[in-house]
Design a protein around this motif. Structure first.
Motif, PDB file in Angstrom:
ATOM      1  N   ASP A  24       0.388  -1.164   0.211  1.00  0.00           N
ATOM      2  CA  ASP A  24       0.051  -0.190   0.527  1.00  0.00           C
ATOM      3  C   ASP A  24       0.386   1.628  -0.141  1.00  0.00           C
ATOM      4  OD1 ASP A  24      -2.198  -1.376  -0.395  1.00  0.00           O
ATOM      5  OD2 ASP A  24      -2.845  -1.222   2.033  1.00  0.00           O
ATOM      6  N   HIS A  61      -4.793 -11.443   5.372  1.00  0.00           N
ATOM      7  CA  HIS A  61      -4.133 -11.221   6.964  1.00  0.00           C
ATOM      8  C   HIS A  61      -5.144 -10.344   8.369  1.00  0.00           C
ATOM      9  CE1 HIS A  61      -0.581 -11.741   4.653  1.00  0.00           C
ATOM     10  NE2 HIS A  61       0.170 -12.109   5.506  1.00  0.00           N
ATOM     11  N   SER A  62      -4.646 -11.055   9.070  1.00  0.00           N
ATOM     12  CA  SER A  62      -5.658 -10.380  10.290  1.00  0.00           C
ATOM     13  C   SER A  62      -4.990  -9.161  10.424  1.00  0.00           C
ATOM     14  CB  SER A  62      -5.340 -11.265  11.431  1.00  0.00           C
ATOM     15  OG  SER A  62      -4.213 -11.174  11.723  1.00  0.00           O
ATOM     16  N   ASP A  63      -6.078  -8.272  11.389  1.00  0.00           N
ATOM     17  CA  ASP A  63      -5.408  -6.652  11.971  1.00  0.00           C
ATOM     18  C   ASP A  63      -4.411  -6.691  12.332  1.00  0.00           C
ATOM     19  OD1 ASP A  63      -7.836  -5.698  10.647  1.00  0.00           O
ATOM     20  OD2 ASP A  63      -9.043  -5.822  12.433  1.00  0.00           O
ATOM     21  N   ASP A  64      -3.752  -7.973  13.103  1.00  0.00           N
ATOM     22  CA  ASP A  64      -2.699  -8.209  14.160  1.00  0.00           C
ATOM     23  C   ASP A  64      -1.433  -8.192  13.082  1.00  0.00           C
ATOM     24  OD1 ASP A  64      -3.732  -8.404  16.428  1.00  0.00           O
ATOM     25  OD2 ASP A  64      -3.909 -10.158  17.232  1.00  0.00           O
ATOM     26  N   VAL A  66      -1.777  -6.516  10.745  1.00  0.00           N
ATOM     27  CA  VAL A  66      -1.420  -5.220   9.547  1.00  0.00           C
ATOM     28  C   VAL A  66      -0.634  -4.416  10.970  1.00  0.00           C
ATOM     29  CG1 VAL A  66      -3.097  -3.199   9.065  1.00  0.00           C
ATOM     30  CG2 VAL A  66      -3.449  -5.631   7.781  1.00  0.00           C
ATOM     31  N   LYS A  67      -1.349  -4.195  12.111  1.00  0.00           N
ATOM     32  CA  LYS A  67      -0.671  -4.160  13.227  1.00  0.00           C
ATOM     33  C   LYS A  67       0.968  -4.073  13.036  1.00  0.00           C
ATOM     34  CE  LYS A  67      -4.127  -3.236  15.819  1.00  0.00           C
ATOM     35  NZ  LYS A  67      -5.440  -4.460  17.197  1.00  0.00           N
TER      36      LYS A  67
END
Ligand code: HEM
Length: 123
Positions: A24, A61-64, A66-67
């Motif tokens: 991104d 992919h999970s939010d985790d 991405v974090k």
């Protein structure tokens, strides 16, 4: 201000000891993360130095996940920079075809027509 990195500069970081990727429009250093990646290091290595936005999103992919990117952030992609083409050799099917072979076919047809014309005039 975030550091702007060109496609060329990013593409140089494509090895096991030094691996960056674009997700991104942001550039991440995945070198240390490779060992920990639940999806394995192979997939990351394959995309080293390249834009992995699509593959990253496709996995869902999970939010985790991405974090986790925040810790790996090194700078922003300079979108104005010239894209780098993959080093890999393109499959043969991609190198044949296209304009070049069209000209070739026309040349063969022209020769055949000339031969036919010649023999018709002989008769
Ligand atoms: C630096 C970028 C990345 C981070 C931080 C990351 C992180 C993670 C994390 C935390 C998981 C566990 C599942 C989840 O929480 O979603 C995961 C799974 C996975 N990742 Fe990544 N990932 C990254 C890049 C990629 C890329 C570029 C690919 C390329 C295709 C990829 C392929 C996978 C796959 C296939 C799994 C599934 C593993 C399984 O459940 O069997 N990942 N990733």
């Amino acid at each position: 201000m975030a550091k702007l990195l060109s496609y060329k500069e990013i593409a140089e970081h494509n090895s096991q000891d030094d691996l960056w990727m674009i997700i991104d429009g942001k550039v991440y250093d995945c070198t240390k993360f490779m060992d920990e990646h639940p999806g394995g290091e192979e997939v990351l290595l394959d995309l080293g130095g390249q834009d992995a936005t699509g593959p990253f999103a496709d996995i869902g992919h999970s939010d985790d996940a991405v974090k986790m990117l925040a810790d790996l952030y090194v700078g922003d992609l300079d979108k104005e920079s010239e894209p780098v083409h993959k080093k890999e050799v393109e499959p043969a099917s991609a190198t044949t075809g296209g304009e070049g072979s069209g000209v070739f076919v026309i040349a063969i047809l022209a020769v055949l027509a000339a031969v036919l014309f010649y023999f018709m005039n002989q008769a």
